[in-house]
Scaffold this active site. Structure first.
Site, PDB file in Angstrom:
ATOM      1  N   CYS A   1      21.474  -5.611  81.972  1.00 58.53           N
ATOM      2  CA  CYS A   1      20.315  -5.752  80.655  1.00 58.53           C
ATOM      3  C   CYS A   1      20.524  -7.714  81.075  1.00 58.53           C
ATOM      4  O   CYS A   1      19.147  -8.426  80.038  1.00 58.53           O
ATOM      5  CB  CYS A   1      20.835  -5.604  79.259  1.00 58.53           C
ATOM      6  SG  CYS A   1      22.609  -5.755  78.469  1.00 58.53           S
TER       7      CYS A   1
ATOM      8  N   GLY B   1      13.332   0.956  71.284  1.00 57.34           N
ATOM      9  CA  GLY B   1      13.324   0.524  70.367  1.00 57.34           C
ATOM     10  C   GLY B   1      11.906   0.808  69.210  1.00 57.34           C
ATOM     11  O   GLY B   1      12.336   1.129  68.424  1.00 57.34           O
TER      12      GLY B   1
ATOM     13  N   GLU C   1      19.616  -3.260  70.683  1.00 59.48           N
ATOM     14  CA  GLU C   1      19.171  -4.892  72.270  1.00 59.48           C
ATOM     15  C   GLU C   1      18.799  -3.383  73.986  1.00 59.48           C
ATOM     16  O   GLU C   1      19.254  -2.858  74.259  1.00 59.48           O
ATOM     17  CB  GLU C   1      21.140  -4.504  73.032  1.00 59.48           C
ATOM     18  CG  GLU C   1      22.044  -4.334  72.176  1.00 59.48           C
ATOM     19  CD  GLU C   1      22.671  -5.968  71.379  1.00 59.48           C
ATOM     20  OE1 GLU C   1      21.336  -7.019  72.613  1.00 59.48           O
ATOM     21  OE2 GLU C   1      22.724  -6.968  70.896  1.00 59.48           O
TER      22      GLU C   1
ATOM     23  N   GLY D   1      19.320   0.449  75.616  1.00 64.36           N
ATOM     24  CA  GLY D   1      17.977   0.791  76.158  1.00 64.36           C
ATOM     25  C   GLY D   1      16.233   0.029  76.317  1.00 64.36           C
ATOM     26  O   GLY D   1      16.411  -1.451  76.065  1.00 64.36           O
ATOM     27  N   SER D   2      15.131   0.711  76.807  1.00 66.39           N
ATOM     28  CA  SER D   2      14.758   0.302  76.791  1.00 66.39           C
ATOM     29  C   SER D   2      13.876  -0.384  75.367  1.00 66.39           C
ATOM     30  O   SER D   2      14.117  -0.010  74.434  1.00 66.39           O
ATOM     31  CB  SER D   2      13.667   0.988  77.853  1.00 66.39           C
ATOM     32  OG  SER D   2      12.794   2.284  77.340  1.00 66.39           O
TER      33      SER D   2
END
Length: 515
Positions: free
Chosen positions: A305, A254, A271, A249-250
């Site tokens: 991404c 994270g 990730e 995700g963003s």
């Protein structure tokens, strides 16, 4: 080109697909989560969700399944993944179309995502016979020292909308052959594909048990599915029986997940953001570069991404390449992702469109010259937009910020070292590429003095990674690695073993302790 998009209703197609994929009707009707297709803007399901308390029960069941699963030899665990791969092969067309209807990907990308799942199943089956340890040299006579690997337990997977099923498979197939169980929280924007995959996996479990009710019962919780809000994700992150969380995700997400896991000494596999760049050098094959850049920047409507977001073009070839790119941006077909010839489907939702427009406004204020970026009118509520190419005078703050949309910022450069410096001068470090026929430039780019990303390519774009390599990046991308190479080690714990098969007790380092 295609100023208007005609989109047919998708709701009936989704219902038929879910039925063929074995998803129970009661799971997708009468629930509190409204699922909307980005293709048409229609509500296509009302999915039942779970609470944080429900999540705890699913985790407990997964832990019980892990205790049984870890006793099964790894090659037998690989057999379950092989059977799951067979289910995916049989359902590829239906699942691929469901990815298209729920996530908005063009048809070939929807099918490609399922193929990626099939590929990682094949990889994991082979891996199940190659979970190698080491025999280590020991200084003590009649001793043997070795290194062994053991499963961790419940592996939590939190996935994003843009790859609604493939990222789960990167984690789950490896985690399963390593002897773990898996609990999955998919994006709230794409729960239907998760329900379909869970149905296919349970069918593989049934086939694996081969009529043995005891085995099937013991493995009932091997793959858990949690569809719910942020609180459900927090329950996964905080649960003491979850030793590792893989979260995609963003960067903002994270920053929340990482410290919470660290506070209880659990592992994180993150990730996160990517602000990927490519450098086009004077010697580049411009025909090849044009095709690679177009796919990397416009594919998946800029919602990978690994999407190409920044392009540094040498002065000597700028006027040869950029006009051709602008022509491609003006002519690429935007529309219903199910239709042949469509290369760019819709953004996931209206919020994504609004973020894109805010970024373009900021780039214009910084002196950017914009080609494209306008809305493509559609006979539906889908957020269809023409990809944008923005010629920038410099790498400003908005260029250094990841915007999850099809925006490509293009900047001139003269000195190779300046191009590499600009490429690395962002918080993220996922993927990168260079287009050159100069061996020195290529080798320098992939050396320790070149790209600081987890992925560095030569004469291909930054997106479209194969499953055989470890996938992930550095800096604010999170440092996690998934899929190929030795990524499997993230899902296991290492033990160093020393065995004394003699009758004396020599101590290491010459220590004496005689009683």
């Amino acid at each position: 080109m295609n100023a208007h998009v005609r989109v047919q209703s998708v709701a009936s197609d989704v219902a038929a697909l879910l039925q063929r994929l074995g998803v129970r009707a009661d799971l997708v009707s009468g629930g509190s989560l409204n699922v909307t297709s980005p293709v048409s803007g229609e509500r296509i399901a009302q999915v039942k969700t779970v609470s944080a308390a429900d999540a705890s029960a699913v985790i407990d069941k997964a832990h019980a399944a892990f205790l049984a699963w870890r006793k099964i030899p790894a090659p037998r665990r690989g057999e379950l993944v092989r059977l799951f791969g067979e289910e995916l092969r049989a359902a590829k067309n239906d699942l691929g179309l469901l990815v298209t209807l729920e996530a908005g990907k063009i048809a070939s990308e929807g099918l490609g995502e399922v193929q990626e799942m099939i590929d990682i199943c094949d990889f994991a089956v082979g891996l199940s016979r190659q979970l190698y340890g080491l025999t280590l040299a020991t200084e003590r006579g009649e001793h043997r020292m070795m290194e062994t690997w053991h499963p961790l337990g419940v592996v939590a997977v939190i996935s994003a909308f843009n790859f609604p099923v493939a990222v789960w498979s990167w984690n789950s197939t490896l985690a399963l052959v390593c002897g773990n169980s898996v609990v999955w929280k998919p994006s709230e924007k794409t729960p239907l594909t998760a329900l379909a995959v869970q149905s296919l996996f349970l069918e593989a479990v049934r086939r694996f048990a081969n009529g043995d009710a005891k085995t099937e019962g013991a493995l009932e919780g091997l793959s858990g599915l949690l569809i719910g809000s942020r609180e459900v994700g927090e329950a996964l992150v905080d649960h003491p029986k979850v030793p590792i969380v893989s979260a995609t995700g963003s960067t903002a997400m994270g920053r929340q997940v990482g410290p919470r896991l660290a506070s209880r000494f659990a592992r994180s596999l993150l990730e996160l953001g990517g602000n990927n760049a490519a450098i086009v050098c004077p010697s580049a094959d411009l025909d090849l570069a044009l095709r690679a850049i177009a796919f990397a920047a416009m594919g998946t409507a800029g919602q990978r991404c690994t999407t190409l977001r920044r392009l540094f073009v040498h002065d000597n070839v700028y006027d040869s390449l950029v006009p051709r790119l602008k022509s491609a941006y003006s002519s690429v077909r935007v529309g219903d992702p199910r239709e042949s010839g469509t290369l760019v489907g819709p953004l996931i939702d209206e919020c994504a469109y609004n973020r894109m427009q805010r970024a373009l406004d900021a780039a214009k204020s910084d002196g950017g010259k914009i080609t494209g970026g306008q809305r493509v009118s559609a006979a539906s509520a889908g957020a269809y937009v023409r990809p944008a190419l923005v010629e920038m005078p410099r790498q400003s703050d908005i260029v250094r910020e990841e915007t999850f949309a099809p925006i490509l910022y293009v900047i001139r450069y003269r000195d190779f070292e300046d191009a590499v410096r600009m490429q690395n001068d962002v918080p993220q470090g996922l993927s990168s590429s260079i287009f050159t026929r100069d061996l020195r430039e290529a080798e320098r780019f992939i050396s320790s003095e070149g790209s600081d990303c987890g992925i560095a390519n030569v004469n291909i774009g930054p997106s479209g990674a194969e499953i055989g390599g470890a996938f992930g990046g550095e800096k604010e991308t999170g440092g996690g690695r998934e899929a190929g190479s030795d990524s499997w080690k993230a899902y296991m714990r290492r033990a160093t073993n020393t065995i004394n098969y003699g009758t004396t007790l020599p101590l290491a380092q010459g220590v004496k302790f005689d009683l």
